[in-house]
Design a protein around this motif. Structure first.
Motif, PDB file in Angstrom:
ATOM      1  N   THR A  84       0.824  -1.201   0.000  1.00 29.39           N
ATOM      2  CA  THR A  84       0.000   0.000   0.000  1.00 29.39           C
ATOM      3  C   THR A  84       0.861   1.256   0.000  1.00 29.39           C
ATOM      4  O   THR A  84       0.579   2.207  -0.730  1.00 29.39           O
ATOM      5  CB  THR A  84      -0.936  -0.001   1.228  1.00 29.39           C
ATOM      6  N   LEU A  85       1.919   1.254   0.779  1.00 24.63           N
ATOM      7  CA  LEU A  85       2.820   2.402   0.831  1.00 24.63           C
ATOM      8  C   LEU A  85       3.469   2.659  -0.527  1.00 24.63           C
ATOM      9  O   LEU A  85       3.540   3.803  -0.991  1.00 24.63           O
ATOM     10  CB  LEU A  85       3.901   2.179   1.893  1.00 24.63           C
ATOM     11  N   ALA A  86       3.926   1.610  -1.188  1.00 22.14           N
ATOM     12  CA  ALA A  86       4.564   1.771  -2.499  1.00 22.14           C
ATOM     13  C   ALA A  86       3.576   2.319  -3.529  1.00 22.14           C
ATOM     14  O   ALA A  86       3.910   3.216  -4.308  1.00 22.14           O
ATOM     15  CB  ALA A  86       5.129   0.434  -2.974  1.00 22.14           C
ATOM     16  N   ILE A  87       2.365   1.818  -3.518  1.00 22.36           N
ATOM     17  CA  ILE A  87       1.368   2.271  -4.488  1.00 22.36           C
ATOM     18  C   ILE A  87       0.944   3.699  -4.207  1.00 22.36           C
ATOM     19  O   ILE A  87       0.873   4.532  -5.125  1.00 22.36           O
ATOM     20  CB  ILE A  87       0.161   1.312  -4.486  1.00 22.36           C
ATOM     21  N   VAL A  88       0.707   4.019  -2.950  1.00 16.50           N
ATOM     22  CA  VAL A  88       0.301   5.383  -2.592  1.00 16.50           C
ATOM     23  C   VAL A  88       1.414   6.386  -2.902  1.00 16.50           C
ATOM     24  O   VAL A  88       1.140   7.518  -3.315  1.00 16.50           O
ATOM     25  CB  VAL A  88      -0.120   5.447  -1.100  1.00 16.50           C
ATOM     26  N   ALA A  89       2.663   5.966  -2.759  1.00 16.19           N
ATOM     27  CA  ALA A  89       3.783   6.855  -3.066  1.00 16.19           C
ATOM     28  C   ALA A  89       3.889   7.125  -4.564  1.00 16.19           C
ATOM     29  O   ALA A  89       4.334   8.196  -4.971  1.00 16.19           O
ATOM     30  CB  ALA A  89       5.087   6.254  -2.548  1.00 16.19           C
ATOM     31  N   CYS A  90       3.469   6.188  -5.399  1.00 17.98           N
ATOM     32  CA  CYS A  90       3.561   6.356  -6.860  1.00 17.98           C
ATOM     33  C   CYS A  90       2.377   7.113  -7.449  1.00 17.98           C
ATOM     34  O   CYS A  90       2.506   7.729  -8.512  1.00 17.98           O
ATOM     35  CB  CYS A  90       3.672   4.998  -7.534  1.00 17.98           C
ATOM     36  N   MET A 114       7.185   3.755 -16.119  1.00 17.83           N
ATOM     37  CA  MET A 114       8.090   3.254 -15.074  1.00 17.83           C
ATOM     38  C   MET A 114       7.403   3.238 -13.712  1.00 17.83           C
ATOM     39  O   MET A 114       7.558   2.281 -12.945  1.00 17.83           O
ATOM     40  CB  MET A 114       9.366   4.096 -15.028  1.00 17.83           C
ATOM     41  N   ASP A 115       6.637   4.286 -13.386  1.00 14.26           N
ATOM     42  CA  ASP A 115       5.913   4.305 -12.110  1.00 14.26           C
ATOM     43  C   ASP A 115       4.844   3.217 -12.076  1.00 14.26           C
ATOM     44  O   ASP A 115       4.607   2.603 -11.038  1.00 14.26           O
ATOM     45  CB  ASP A 115       5.279   5.672 -11.871  1.00 14.26           C
ATOM     46  N   SER A 116       4.207   2.974 -13.208  1.00 18.39           N
ATOM     47  CA  SER A 116       3.212   1.899 -13.278  1.00 18.39           C
ATOM     48  C   SER A 116       3.876   0.540 -13.084  1.00 18.39           C
ATOM     49  O   SER A 116       3.296  -0.360 -12.463  1.00 18.39           O
ATOM     50  CB  SER A 116       2.487   1.937 -14.622  1.00 18.39           C
ATOM     51  N   ALA A 117       5.098   0.396 -13.580  1.00 15.04           N
ATOM     52  CA  ALA A 117       5.840  -0.850 -13.375  1.00 15.04           C
ATOM     53  C   ALA A 117       6.131  -1.067 -11.892  1.00 15.04           C
ATOM     54  O   ALA A 117       6.108  -2.205 -11.410  1.00 15.04           O
ATOM     55  CB  ALA A 117       7.137  -0.842 -14.173  1.00 15.04           C
ATOM     56  N   VAL A 118       6.389   0.000 -11.160  1.00 15.62           N
ATOM     57  CA  VAL A 118       6.611  -0.118  -9.707  1.00 15.62           C
ATOM     58  C   VAL A 118       5.358  -0.674  -9.037  1.00 15.62           C
ATOM     59  O   VAL A 118       5.443  -1.537  -8.164  1.00 15.62           O
ATOM     60  CB  VAL A 118       7.017   1.242  -9.095  1.00 15.62           C
ATOM     61  N   ALA A 147       5.166  -4.187  -7.099  1.00 19.42           N
ATOM     62  CA  ALA A 147       4.714  -4.247  -5.703  1.00 19.42           C
ATOM     63  C   ALA A 147       3.672  -5.344  -5.526  1.00 19.42           C
ATOM     64  O   ALA A 147       3.700  -6.088  -4.542  1.00 19.42           O
ATOM     65  CB  ALA A 147       4.156  -2.893  -5.267  1.00 19.42           C
ATOM     66  N   PHE A 148       2.753  -5.471  -6.480  1.00 14.72           N
ATOM     67  CA  PHE A 148       1.768  -6.552  -6.408  1.00 14.72           C
ATOM     68  C   PHE A 148       2.434  -7.919  -6.585  1.00 14.72           C
ATOM     69  O   PHE A 148       2.133  -8.865  -5.867  1.00 14.72           O
ATOM     70  CB  PHE A 148       0.677  -6.371  -7.462  1.00 14.72           C
ATOM     71  N   LEU A 149       3.336  -8.019  -7.549  1.00 15.26           N
ATOM     72  CA  LEU A 149       3.981  -9.313  -7.805  1.00 15.26           C
ATOM     73  C   LEU A 149       4.778  -9.812  -6.606  1.00 15.26           C
ATOM     74  O   LEU A 149       4.828 -11.015  -6.337  1.00 15.26           O
ATOM     75  CB  LEU A 149       4.911  -9.210  -9.013  1.00 15.26           C
TER      76      LEU A 149
END
Length: 95
Positions: free
Chosen positions: A27-33, A74-78, A82-84
């Motif tokens: 969640t933190l990684a997605i919210v940061a992107c 690139m941000d979408s790849a992050v 994160a999900f993977l």
């Protein structure tokens, strides 16, 4: 040629604490992107949010669209990574 024995199978379910930590980090990684993805998408669409009025960034529209498009990818790849790395189905995705 020597064969390497297969790695032991991972347990079917992770410990509850581990699941919470993974969920929080995901969640933190997605919210940061998300803010970066939203801002760059707005710039691609033609918005001038956050860009000064007489900025040289406005002179090269095609270059800015290409650079921001690459950055959004690139941000979408992050987000995908994160999900993977944190979901059980991520282990089944080929490397």
């Amino acid at each position: 040629m020597t064969r390497t024995p297969p790695a032991p199978a991972a347990p079917a379910s992770a410990a509850p604490g581990t699941t919470r930590v993974r969920s929080a980090l995901r969640t933190l990684a997605i919210v940061a992107c998300l803010p970066c993805i939203a801002l760059k998408t707005a710039w691609i669409a033609g918005s001038h949010i956050g860009v000064p009025e007489n900025s040289s960034l406005l002179d090269h529209r095609a270059t800015m669209i290409a650079a921001n498009g690459l950055s959004v990818l690139m941000d979408s790849a992050v987000v995908v990574i994160a999900f993977l790395l944190t979901r059980p189905w991520g282990r089944r995705v080929p490397a």
